[in-house]
Scaffold this motif. Structure first.
Motif, short mmCIF file in Angstrom:
data_model
loop_
_atom_site.label_atom_id
_atom_site.label_comp_id
_atom_site.label_asym_id
_atom_site.label_seq_id
_atom_site.Cartn_x
_atom_site.Cartn_y
_atom_site.Cartn_z
N ASN A 29 115.65 82.67 105.50
CA ASN A 29 114.53 83.57 105.76
C ASN A 29 114.89 85.02 105.45
O ASN A 29 114.08 85.77 104.91
N VAL A 30 116.11 85.41 105.74
CA VAL A 30 116.58 86.75 105.39
C VAL A 30 116.67 86.89 103.87
O VAL A 30 116.32 87.93 103.31
N THR A 31 117.10 85.84 103.21
CA THR A 31 117.16 85.86 101.74
C THR A 31 115.77 86.04 101.16
O THR A 31 115.59 86.82 100.21
N ARG A 32 114.79 85.36 101.72
CA ARG A 32 113.40 85.53 101.26
C ARG A 32 112.94 86.97 101.45
O ARG A 32 112.29 87.54 100.58
N LEU A 33 113.28 87.54 102.59
CA LEU A 33 112.91 88.93 102.87
C LEU A 33 113.54 89.87 101.85
O LEU A 33 112.87 90.74 101.29
N PHE A 34 114.83 89.70 101.57
CA PHE A 34 115.52 90.55 100.60
C PHE A 34 114.91 90.41 99.21
O PHE A 34 114.75 91.40 98.49
N ILE A 38 113.30 93.59 97.16
CA ILE A 38 113.77 94.00 95.83
C ILE A 38 112.61 94.02 94.84
O ILE A 38 112.51 94.93 94.02
N LYS A 39 111.73 93.02 94.91
CA LYS A 39 110.59 92.97 93.98
C LYS A 39 109.41 93.80 94.45
O LYS A 39 108.37 93.83 93.80
N GLN A 40 109.55 94.46 95.60
CA GLN A 40 108.50 95.30 96.19
C GLN A 40 107.20 94.52 96.34
O GLN A 40 106.11 95.03 96.06
N ASN A 41 107.32 93.28 96.79
CA ASN A 41 106.18 92.40 97.01
C ASN A 41 105.77 92.51 98.48
O ASN A 41 106.39 91.91 99.36
N LEU A 42 104.74 93.30 98.75
CA LEU A 42 104.33 93.58 100.13
C LEU A 42 103.90 92.31 100.87
O LEU A 42 104.25 92.11 102.02
N ILE A 45 106.98 90.41 101.76
CA ILE A 45 107.72 91.05 102.86
C ILE A 45 107.07 90.71 104.20
O ILE A 45 107.76 90.32 105.14
N ILE A 46 105.77 90.85 104.27
CA ILE A 46 105.06 90.55 105.52
C ILE A 46 105.22 89.08 105.89
O ILE A 46 105.52 88.73 107.04
N PHE A 47 105.06 88.20 104.92
CA PHE A 47 105.19 86.77 105.17
C PHE A 47 106.61 86.41 105.59
O PHE A 47 106.81 85.59 106.50
#
Length: 77
Positions: A29-34, A38-42, A45-47
């Protein structure tokens, strides 16, 4: 962060499966957040933030299946 993501993506399949077990799955889940940061996908990030706590209940199963079939975890890319 990029080094962490690259390291996680290049782990052997067995280690990826171990990290996909319940309560260790928070690493994915932390990897998904990172990845989303990095891709600035808002939306990503929220999900990802939402999945960190309640995702423990079900995402581990999704991650195990994805690692077995595709050798990577499922995420919005």
């Amino acid at each position: 962060m990029k080094d962490f993501i690259k390291t996680m993506d290049n782990l052997p399949k067995l280690i990826k499966l171990i990290f996909a077990l319940p309560f260790l799955d928070i690493i994915w889940n932390v990897t998904r957040l990172f990845k989303s940061i990095i891709k600035q996908n808002l939306i990503g990030i929220i999900f990802a933030i939402i999945l960190i706590v309640p995702g423990i209940a079900f995402m581990w199963l999704v991650d195990i299946i994805c690692v077995l079939l595709y050798d990577k975890v499922l995420w919005i890319e």
